[in-house]
Design an enzyme around this catalytic site. Structure first.
Site, PDB file in Angstrom:
ATOM      1  N   ILE A  65       5.565   0.704   7.106  1.00 22.11           N
ATOM      2  CA  ILE A  65       4.412   0.133   7.802  1.00 22.11           C
ATOM      3  C   ILE A  65       3.981  -1.175   7.137  1.00 22.11           C
ATOM      4  O   ILE A  65       3.774  -2.204   7.799  1.00 22.11           O
ATOM      5  CB  ILE A  65       3.233   1.130   7.819  1.00 22.11           C
ATOM      6  N   VAL A  93       6.615  -3.879   7.835  1.00 19.24           N
ATOM      7  CA  VAL A  93       6.574  -4.409   9.198  1.00 19.24           C
ATOM      8  C   VAL A  93       5.332  -5.265   9.408  1.00 19.24           C
ATOM      9  O   VAL A  93       5.388  -6.338  10.016  1.00 19.24           O
ATOM     10  CB  VAL A  93       6.616  -3.258  10.226  1.00 19.24           C
ATOM     11  N   GLU A  94       4.197  -4.801   8.894  1.00 23.84           N
ATOM     12  CA  GLU A  94       2.933  -5.487   9.151  1.00 23.84           C
ATOM     13  C   GLU A  94       2.817  -6.816   8.408  1.00 23.84           C
ATOM     14  O   GLU A  94       2.390  -7.822   8.987  1.00 23.84           O
ATOM     15  CB  GLU A  94       1.754  -4.576   8.777  1.00 23.84           C
ATOM     16  N   THR A  95       3.170  -6.840   7.124  1.00 27.35           N
ATOM     17  CA  THR A  95       2.900  -8.050   6.326  1.00 27.35           C
ATOM     18  C   THR A  95       4.019  -8.435   5.371  1.00 27.35           C
ATOM     19  O   THR A  95       3.819  -9.261   4.496  1.00 27.35           O
ATOM     20  CB  THR A  95       1.615  -7.873   5.495  1.00 27.35           C
ATOM     21  N   TYR A 136       7.733  -0.926  18.418  1.00 33.84           N
ATOM     22  CA  TYR A 136       7.121  -0.955  17.084  1.00 33.84           C
ATOM     23  C   TYR A 136       7.402   0.340  16.340  1.00 33.84           C
ATOM     24  O   TYR A 136       7.837   0.329  15.183  1.00 33.84           O
ATOM     25  CB  TYR A 136       5.615  -1.173  17.216  1.00 33.84           C
TER      26      TYR A 136
END
Length: 334
Positions: free
Chosen positions: A120, A123-125, A311
């Site tokens: 997570i 993927v996010e940052t 996602y």
């Protein structure tokens, strides 16, 4: 009815003329009064709220970005290449190694696998490397006042952001985030921060911007609170016996039919799964054609973070790639 009609007329005006308040802030926007009144009713100083809104600036690049999200433009094969790639996998292994003790504690506390938490954040940052360059205040005001399609949602987030700033003793003009107002390692929107962020290192602050320990604990807590079931699978393979109605595929993110019911339709999967487990049937396009999967309960939980099957699939596949890449290293150490 009259109030709804007024909102629709205002939205139409904004779409055709743009915001006339952008150059001087949003304190005089027709809908700003609702934000001020709502917060004043909760004990905020009305003039201070107006002062904050006056400092919010419209950002055209935000309006452009939100109109073209990758999930709506790309096939699964194209989307996968962005996230499940060697550099992000290598960075994920390094992040896991650096925070191994914290990830283990988060898994024990919340029941969420370390690889899912790592994925997570990746993927996010990209593990904190890209957390957003916009002021959260600008993002939420721009979308809350000048993006009629989802203005109500983003004004609600703006209100939660003001609450969050007071609760966490933050200057509301300082936090940075994405074009949608998402913040920190895990890209929490303000309502998610208030409901799910945790002080995982016990220092008295919930810091998801510069404290990896709090970020890890917060992501894990988010998943637990959305119903993650420890030890259960995320997806399963699909075997189609005969023909399948096209309407069965990608019908929704939430599983509605059980595996037993799918079996009755001629859609099977591996035998070790509970036949009463709900599943959603997915068809995803790769370079070599269509691929078929069942999304199970935990797959649906991942979509609570971002409402997209692409996602969720990227998070899952990256998590497995990182876990597999890390195993040779841990085997050598032991």
């Amino acid at each position: 009815m009259r109030k709804t009609l007024g909102r629709l007329l205002l939205a139409s005006t904004l779409l055709t003329t743009g915001s006339v308040w952008a150059s001087s802030g949003y304190e005089n926007h027709p809908l700003a009064g609702e934000v001020v009144e709502q917060l004043a009713a909760e004990g905020f100083d009305a003039e201070e709220v107006r002062s904050v809104l006056a400092k919010a600036k419209r950002q055209e690049s935000i309006l452009e970005a939100i109109s073209r999200p990758a999930e709506r433009r790309l096939t699964w094969g194209e989307y996968r290449k962005i996230f499940v790639e060697p550099r992000r996998i290598k960075q994920g292994v390094a992040f896991w190694n650096e925070h191994e003790a914290t990830l283990k504690r988060a898994e024990e506390t919340y029941g969420v696998p370390a690889e899912i938490i790592v994925s997570i954040i990746g993927v996010e940052t990209r593990y904190g490397r890209i957390m957003g360059r916009y002021r959260v205040l600008d993002a939420l005001a721009t979308l809350g006042f000048d993006y009629p399609k989802r203005a109500d949602f983003f004004r609600g987030q703006l209100v939660d952001f003001m609450r969050m700033a007071r609760e966490e003793q933050l200057d509301p003009t300082q936090p940075l985030g994405s074009y949608a107002g998402a913040m920190g390692y895990g890209q929490f929107i303000p309502s998610s921060f208030r409901n799910y962020a945790v002080d995982f290192d016990g220092d008295g602050k919930r810091d998801i911007w510069s404290n990896e320990v709090d970020a890890i604990g917060s992501v894990a807590n988010y998943f637990r609170e959305h119903g993650w079931k420890a030890g259960e699978p995320v997806r399963s393979n699909v075997v189609i016996n005969g023909s399948a109605d096209p309407s069965w595929f990608n019908a929704g993110l939430k599983p509605e039919l059980t595996l037993a019911q799918w079996h009755e339709r001629g859609i099977a999967t591996r035998r070790d799964l509970d036949p009463q487990q709900p599943a959603t049937l997915m068809e995803l396009t790769m370079e070599d054609g269509e691929h078929y999967w069942f999304g199970l309960h935990n797959f649906y939980v991942i979509t609570r973070y971002n409402h997209s099957r692409l996602y969720a699939m990227a998070v899952y596949e990256l998590s497995q790639a990182i876990k597999d890449a890390r195993q040779p290293e841990t085997a050598q150490e032991s």
